[in-house]
Design a protein around this motif. Structure first.
Motif, PDB file in Angstrom:
ATOM      1  N   MET A  45       2.171  11.631   3.899  1.00 38.72           N
ATOM      2  CA  MET A  45       3.084  10.591   3.454  1.00 38.72           C
ATOM      3  C   MET A  45       2.307   9.297   3.271  1.00 38.72           C
ATOM      4  O   MET A  45       1.519   8.934   4.137  1.00 38.72           O
ATOM      5  CB  MET A  45       4.186  10.345   4.499  1.00 38.72           C
TER       6      MET A  45
ATOM      7  N   ALA B 298       1.603   5.547   3.693  1.00 37.47           N
ATOM      8  CA  ALA B 298       2.100   4.551   4.636  1.00 37.47           C
ATOM      9  C   ALA B 298       1.626   3.159   4.284  1.00 37.47           C
ATOM     10  O   ALA B 298       1.981   2.201   4.946  1.00 37.47           O
ATOM     11  CB  ALA B 298       1.630   4.893   6.050  1.00 37.47           C
TER      12      ALA B 298
ATOM     13  N   PRO C 260      -3.896   9.420   2.465  1.00 36.71           N
ATOM     14  CA  PRO C 260      -2.576   9.026   2.952  1.00 36.71           C
ATOM     15  C   PRO C 260      -2.403   9.421   4.405  1.00 36.71           C
ATOM     16  O   PRO C 260      -3.002  10.380   4.879  1.00 36.71           O
ATOM     17  CB  PRO C 260      -1.617   9.805   2.037  1.00 36.71           C
TER      18      PRO C 260
ATOM     19  N   ASN D 143       3.018  11.757   8.430  1.00 40.43           N
ATOM     20  CA  ASN D 143       4.298  11.442   9.052  1.00 40.43           C
ATOM     21  C   ASN D 143       4.521  12.406  10.214  1.00 40.43           C
ATOM     22  O   ASN D 143       4.696  13.601   9.987  1.00 40.43           O
ATOM     23  CB  ASN D 143       5.419  11.580   8.012  1.00 40.43           C
TER      24      ASN D 143
ATOM     25  N   ALA E  71       4.278   3.380  -2.901  1.00 42.32           N
ATOM     26  CA  ALA E  71       4.252   4.058  -1.599  1.00 42.32           C
ATOM     27  C   ALA E  71       5.660   4.248  -1.054  1.00 42.32           C
ATOM     28  O   ALA E  71       5.993   5.301  -0.515  1.00 42.32           O
ATOM     29  CB  ALA E  71       3.403   3.245  -0.621  1.00 42.32           C
ATOM     30  N   ALA E  72       6.510   3.226  -1.200  1.00 44.91           N
ATOM     31  CA  ALA E  72       7.877   3.317  -0.685  1.00 44.91           C
ATOM     32  C   ALA E  72       8.665   4.399  -1.413  1.00 44.91           C
ATOM     33  O   ALA E  72       9.437   5.152  -0.802  1.00 44.91           O
ATOM     34  CB  ALA E  72       8.573   1.969  -0.799  1.00 44.91           C
TER      35      ALA E  72
ATOM     36  N   ARG F 118       7.446   7.071  -3.002  1.00 43.05           N
ATOM     37  CA  ARG F 118       6.935   8.391  -2.615  1.00 43.05           C
ATOM     38  C   ARG F 118       7.502   8.824  -1.262  1.00 43.05           C
ATOM     39  O   ARG F 118       7.893   9.979  -1.079  1.00 43.05           O
ATOM     40  CB  ARG F 118       5.406   8.373  -2.549  1.00 43.05           C
ATOM     41  N   GLU F 119       7.551   7.899  -0.335  1.00 45.32           N
ATOM     42  CA  GLU F 119       8.089   8.231   0.980  1.00 45.32           C
ATOM     43  C   GLU F 119       9.573   8.562   0.885  1.00 45.32           C
ATOM     44  O   GLU F 119      10.053   9.496   1.534  1.00 45.32           O
ATOM     45  CB  GLU F 119       7.861   7.092   1.958  1.00 45.32           C
ATOM     46  N   ARG F 120      10.323   7.816   0.066  1.00 46.09           N
ATOM     47  CA  ARG F 120      11.760   8.086  -0.087  1.00 46.09           C
ATOM     48  C   ARG F 120      11.978   9.490  -0.644  1.00 46.09           C
ATOM     49  O   ARG F 120      12.856  10.229  -0.184  1.00 46.09           O
ATOM     50  CB  ARG F 120      12.378   7.037  -1.015  1.00 46.09           C
TER      51      ARG F 120
ATOM     52  N   ALA G  59       9.863  12.008  -0.462  1.00 46.51           N
ATOM     53  CA  ALA G  59       9.431  12.986   0.534  1.00 46.51           C
ATOM     54  C   ALA G  59      10.500  13.186   1.605  1.00 46.51           C
ATOM     55  O   ALA G  59      10.740  14.313   2.060  1.00 46.51           O
ATOM     56  CB  ALA G  59       8.115  12.544   1.159  1.00 46.51           C
ATOM     57  N   VAL G  60      11.156  12.106   2.009  1.00 46.93           N
ATOM     58  CA  VAL G  60      12.247  12.208   2.980  1.00 46.93           C
ATOM     59  C   VAL G  60      13.390  13.030   2.395  1.00 46.93           C
ATOM     60  O   VAL G  60      14.003  13.860   3.081  1.00 46.93           O
ATOM     61  CB  VAL G  60      12.717  10.809   3.415  1.00 46.93           C
TER      62      VAL G  60
END
Length: 276
Positions: A71, A73, A85, A88, A115-116, A118-120, A122-123
């Motif tokens: 993830m 960060a 990366p 998580n 980055a934000a 991609r994380e959203r 992935a979640v």
């Protein structure tokens, strides 16, 4: 029995008496249910997720590094983010990397997402994977998100791996597709009602090669077209349309659909080409 042996036994008995009682594991085991059973089978199922050529699709799958997905960060502009990366620690479903050309690793973050974002995404994939793990039949022994493809998953069943799609895409055309002509008696196409008065199309038909069946569930929800599907790879989909529909009927899955409809994780569908 000599004095040394007697003293050792007495010491062990005293130590055991001082330990706290063991917790009751039965409620925990029941609560964890199938997901933990699937984790215990990971060593067996993982053979389907090594370096695999995905048959008709001509793709290669590589397992992720370590037990958790990567993830981002830090912003992509930072040296740490561009080099490697972070991981998580809360992620439970390690992603796989798809090589469209065998032996050629695809670029990281091909869509240039922040980055934000991609994380959203992935979640979102983790939420979907957790629900699939719980709601699909027990013959599905592993679920893996595909890295950088928010709609794509690899599932394992019977020692084989399959493509699964869970897609929620905004669209101006929300009509259900017409059922295909049933020239093949194995084609099944029906509608089913869920969540009050919503209709879904359940479809099983040949795909990829003669004799192998795919399973599809398609429906409009909010302002999006939703699709769940499992494609055959040498053998037919291990999951039936009815088993996919059981996922759709769960209110928690519809919560994920509502979130993805309100805050899309995929690009909007292009309008159909009229007369094209």
């Amino acid at each position: 029995m000599n004095d040394d042996t007697t003293a050792l036994r007495d010491a062990l008995d005293r130590t055991a008496q001082e330990l706290p009682p063991l917790p009751d594991l039965v409620p925990l085991a029941v609560r964890e249910g199938r997901r933990r059973r699937a984790r215990a089978r990971f060593a067996t199922a993982a053979s389907a997720f090594g370096v695999v050529t995905a048959g008709a699709l001509g793709l290669t799958l590589l397992p992720g590094n370590g037990p958790t997905p990567a993830m981002p960060a830090a912003p992509p502009s930072s040296p740490a983010a561009s080099a490697s990366p972070s991981v998580n620690p809360d992620a439970s479903y390690p992603p796989v990397v798809v090589e469209e050309t065998p032996g050629v690793t695809p670029p990281d973050n091909p869509d240039g997402l922040s980055a934000a974002e991609r994380e959203r995404r992935a979640v979102h994939q983790q939420r979907v994977a957790a629900l699939l793990d719980e709601l699909l039949p027990a013959k599905v022994t592993e679920i893996r998100p595909v890295k950088d493809k928010v709609h794509a998953y690899r599932i394992a069943a019977g020692g084989e791996s399959f493509w699964m799609t869970v897609s929620v895409r905004r669209s101006d055309d929300l009509a259900l597709d017409a059922c295909p002509e049933r020239k093949d008696p194995r084609i099944v196409c029906e509608t089913a009602v869920f969540d009050g008065d919503h209709e879904a199309q359940l479809l099983s038909m040949s795909a990829n090669e003669p004799g192998t069946l795919a399973a599809y569930v398609r429906f409009p929800y909010g302002g999006s077209r939703v699709r769940l599907s499992v494609e055959p790879e040498g053998v037919s989909s291990p999951v039936t349309p009815r088993e996919l529909f059981a996922v759709v009927e769960d209110p928690r899955f519809l919560d994920v659909v509502k979130d993805a409809d309100a805050r899309p994780v995929e690009e909007k569908l292009a309008p159909p080409v009229v007369g094209g």
